[in-house]
Write a protein that holds these residues in place. Structure first.
Motif, PDB file in Angstrom:
ATOM      1  N   TYR A  17       0.832  -1.204   0.000  1.00  0.00           N
ATOM      2  CA  TYR A  17       0.000   0.000   0.000  1.00  0.00           C
ATOM      3  C   TYR A  17       0.868   1.256   0.000  1.00  0.00           C
ATOM      4  O   TYR A  17       1.961   1.269   0.566  1.00  0.00           O
ATOM      5  CB  TYR A  17      -0.897   0.003   1.239  1.00  0.00           C
ATOM      6  N   SER A 148      -6.720  -4.149  -7.322  1.00  0.00           N
ATOM      7  CA  SER A 148      -6.865  -2.782  -7.842  1.00  0.00           C
ATOM      8  C   SER A 148      -6.828  -1.767  -6.706  1.00  0.00           C
ATOM      9  O   SER A 148      -6.369  -0.634  -6.888  1.00  0.00           O
ATOM     10  CB  SER A 148      -8.140  -2.634  -8.674  1.00  0.00           C
ATOM     11  N   ILE A 150      -4.852  -1.885  -4.204  1.00  0.00           N
ATOM     12  CA  ILE A 150      -3.425  -1.607  -3.971  1.00  0.00           C
ATOM     13  C   ILE A 150      -2.944  -0.544  -4.950  1.00  0.00           C
ATOM     14  O   ILE A 150      -2.291   0.428  -4.559  1.00  0.00           O
ATOM     15  CB  ILE A 150      -2.587  -2.892  -4.124  1.00  0.00           C
ATOM     16  N   LEU A 151      -3.273  -0.706  -6.214  1.00  0.00           N
ATOM     17  CA  LEU A 151      -2.826   0.246  -7.234  1.00  0.00           C
ATOM     18  C   LEU A 151      -3.454   1.621  -7.031  1.00  0.00           C
ATOM     19  O   LEU A 151      -2.786   2.645  -7.184  1.00  0.00           O
ATOM     20  CB  LEU A 151      -3.154  -0.295  -8.631  1.00  0.00           C
ATOM     21  N   VAL A 152      -4.737   1.650  -6.672  1.00  0.00           N
ATOM     22  CA  VAL A 152      -5.441   2.918  -6.473  1.00  0.00           C
ATOM     23  C   VAL A 152      -4.932   3.649  -5.231  1.00  0.00           C
ATOM     24  O   VAL A 152      -5.008   4.872  -5.150  1.00  0.00           O
ATOM     25  CB  VAL A 152      -6.975   2.673  -6.403  1.00  0.00           C
ATOM     26  N   SER A 153      -4.357   2.910  -4.276  1.00  0.00           N
ATOM     27  CA  SER A 153      -3.893   3.542  -3.034  1.00  0.00           C
ATOM     28  C   SER A 153      -2.842   4.618  -3.288  1.00  0.00           C
ATOM     29  O   SER A 153      -2.678   5.529  -2.481  1.00  0.00           O
ATOM     30  CB  SER A 153      -3.340   2.494  -2.071  1.00  0.00           C
ATOM     31  N   TYR A 154      -2.170   4.553  -4.407  1.00  0.00           N
ATOM     32  CA  TYR A 154      -1.156   5.548  -4.723  1.00  0.00           C
ATOM     33  C   TYR A 154      -1.777   6.839  -5.266  1.00  0.00           C
ATOM     34  O   TYR A 154      -1.086   7.849  -5.370  1.00  0.00           O
ATOM     35  CB  TYR A 154      -0.143   4.971  -5.727  1.00  0.00           C
ATOM     36  N   GLN A 155      -3.071   6.786  -5.606  1.00  0.00           N
ATOM     37  CA  GLN A 155      -3.760   7.973  -6.133  1.00  0.00           C
ATOM     38  C   GLN A 155      -4.843   8.473  -5.186  1.00  0.00           C
ATOM     39  O   GLN A 155      -4.971   9.675  -4.976  1.00  0.00           O
ATOM     40  CB  GLN A 155      -4.393   7.656  -7.504  1.00  0.00           C
ATOM     41  N   SER A 160      -9.314   3.432  -2.253  1.00  0.00           N
ATOM     42  CA  SER A 160      -8.655   2.123  -2.232  1.00  0.00           C
ATOM     43  C   SER A 160      -9.173   1.266  -1.085  1.00  0.00           C
ATOM     44  O   SER A 160      -9.345   0.056  -1.249  1.00  0.00           O
ATOM     45  CB  SER A 160      -7.142   2.283  -2.138  1.00  0.00           C
TER      46      SER A 160
END
Length: 192
Positions: A17, A148, A150-155, A160
């Motif tokens: 995360y 997804s 996990i990937l969205v947590s950066y945005q 997320s």
């Protein structure tokens, strides 16, 4: 089973995360950064993703036996890393988790012995719903939402969390899709 699933699911999520903003009780969350110094960052990310997937398998119970089997080599890898890096008591904790997983697998000895013995396994006859395609699809959508997340947590961190919660909920509800299909097959046909 649920304890091991929650332990490894949250551990992997916390490592992957953004900013390690996912709750988990076992670490280290900085594993990827620590092993990057030895050009093993991708390996550490693979271990973290493996933790998420095996934890999800155990936690959602649909493919828990597969998760328990997959946990053995992963725990052996983690154990060797903790010993080689001399991370103190961590290797003892991992050893206990490995023993817990082996005990879980031992409880399924009648199912697993078909792998090495020439004996047939006949499952007990129960009224449990058999897995169906709609149930598998619902479960698969659940794990896709988690990854997804996990990937969205950066945005978008809050979105997320919703994706992960929705993914877990879908996976937990997948047996309902199985039961609905099973009940429908046993209902008498409606007169026309």
């Amino acid at each position: 089973m649920v304890f091991l699933g929650a332990t490894f699911f949250t551990s992997g999520m916390a490592k992957l995360y953004a900013g390690h903003h996912f709750p988990g009780w076992i670490g280290p969350v900085w594993l990827i950064e620590k092993l990057q110094a030895y050009q093993l960052g991708m390996y550490a990310a693979f271990i973290a993703l493996s933790q998420v997937i095996t934890g999800f398998l155990l936690l959602t119970r649909r493919f828990w036996l597969l998760g328990a089997i997959g946990l053995v080599p992963m725990l052996l890898n983690i154990l060797l890393i903790t010993i080689s890096q001399q991370w103190g008591a961590t290797s003892y904790i991992v050893g206990v988790l490995l023993l817990m997983d082996l005990a879980l697998l031992l409880s399924e000895y009648p199912r697993l012995r078909v792998l090495w013995a020439d004996v047939a396994y006949s499952p007990p006859t129960t009224l449990q719903a058999k897995p169906t395609l709609p149930g598998h699809l619902l479960w698969s959508l659940g794990i896709l939402l988690v990854i997804s997340g996990i990937l969205v947590s950066y945005q978008a961190l809050s979105l997320s969390y919703w994706l992960v919660a929705g993914g877990l909920l879908l996976a937990w509800l997948s047996p309902l899709a199985d039961r609905r299909k099973t009940v429908a097959t046993f209902l008498p046909p409606t007169p026309s």
